[in-house]
Design a protein around this motif. Structure first.
Motif, short mmCIF file in Angstrom:
data_model
loop_
_atom_site.label_atom_id
_atom_site.label_comp_id
_atom_site.label_asym_id
_atom_site.label_seq_id
_atom_site.Cartn_x
_atom_site.Cartn_y
_atom_site.Cartn_z
N ARG A 1 0.84 -1.22 0.00
CA ARG A 1 0.00 0.00 0.00
C ARG A 1 0.87 1.25 0.00
O ARG A 1 0.60 2.20 -0.74
N GLY B 1 2.38 1.79 -3.36
CA GLY B 1 1.36 2.34 -4.26
C GLY B 1 1.15 3.82 -4.03
O GLY B 1 1.01 4.60 -5.00
N HIS C 1 4.07 5.64 -5.59
CA HIS C 1 3.95 5.68 -7.06
C HIS C 1 2.95 6.77 -7.48
O HIS C 1 3.23 7.54 -8.40
N ARG C 2 1.80 6.80 -6.81
CA ARG C 2 0.78 7.80 -7.15
C ARG C 2 1.27 9.22 -6.89
O ARG C 2 0.84 10.16 -7.55
#
Length: 76
Positions: A49, A52, A55-56
């Motif tokens: 998580r 992620g 990355h976002r």
């Protein structure tokens, strides 16, 4: 040479006590292993998580350790 019944009974009692102790220890180890595996899955999920989110946000995380990569690929 014949082993006397009393000696056989004593040997059997020792063996049974040993088996009980080993069974108990194995049960405790299995419980600890199951807990550790649950913790590892939860940690892996949490880190995934976070990666992620990075990355976002346009942040590229460092490469994972080879053992982590192997775990992610194989589950072992």
């Amino acid at each position: 040479m014949t082993i006397e019944p009393q000696a056989k009974a004593q040997d059997l009692a020792v063996l049974q006590a040993t088996v009980r102790r080993v069974d108990e220890e194995n049960g405790q180890l299995r419980g600890r292993q199951a807990r550790f595996e649950s913790l590892l899955r939860a940690f892996s999920w949490t880190v995934d998580r976070w990666a992620g989110q990075m990355h976002r946000a346009g942040i590229e995380p460092d490469p994972v350790h080879p053992l982590v990569d192997e775990y992610n690929r194989t589950g072992v």
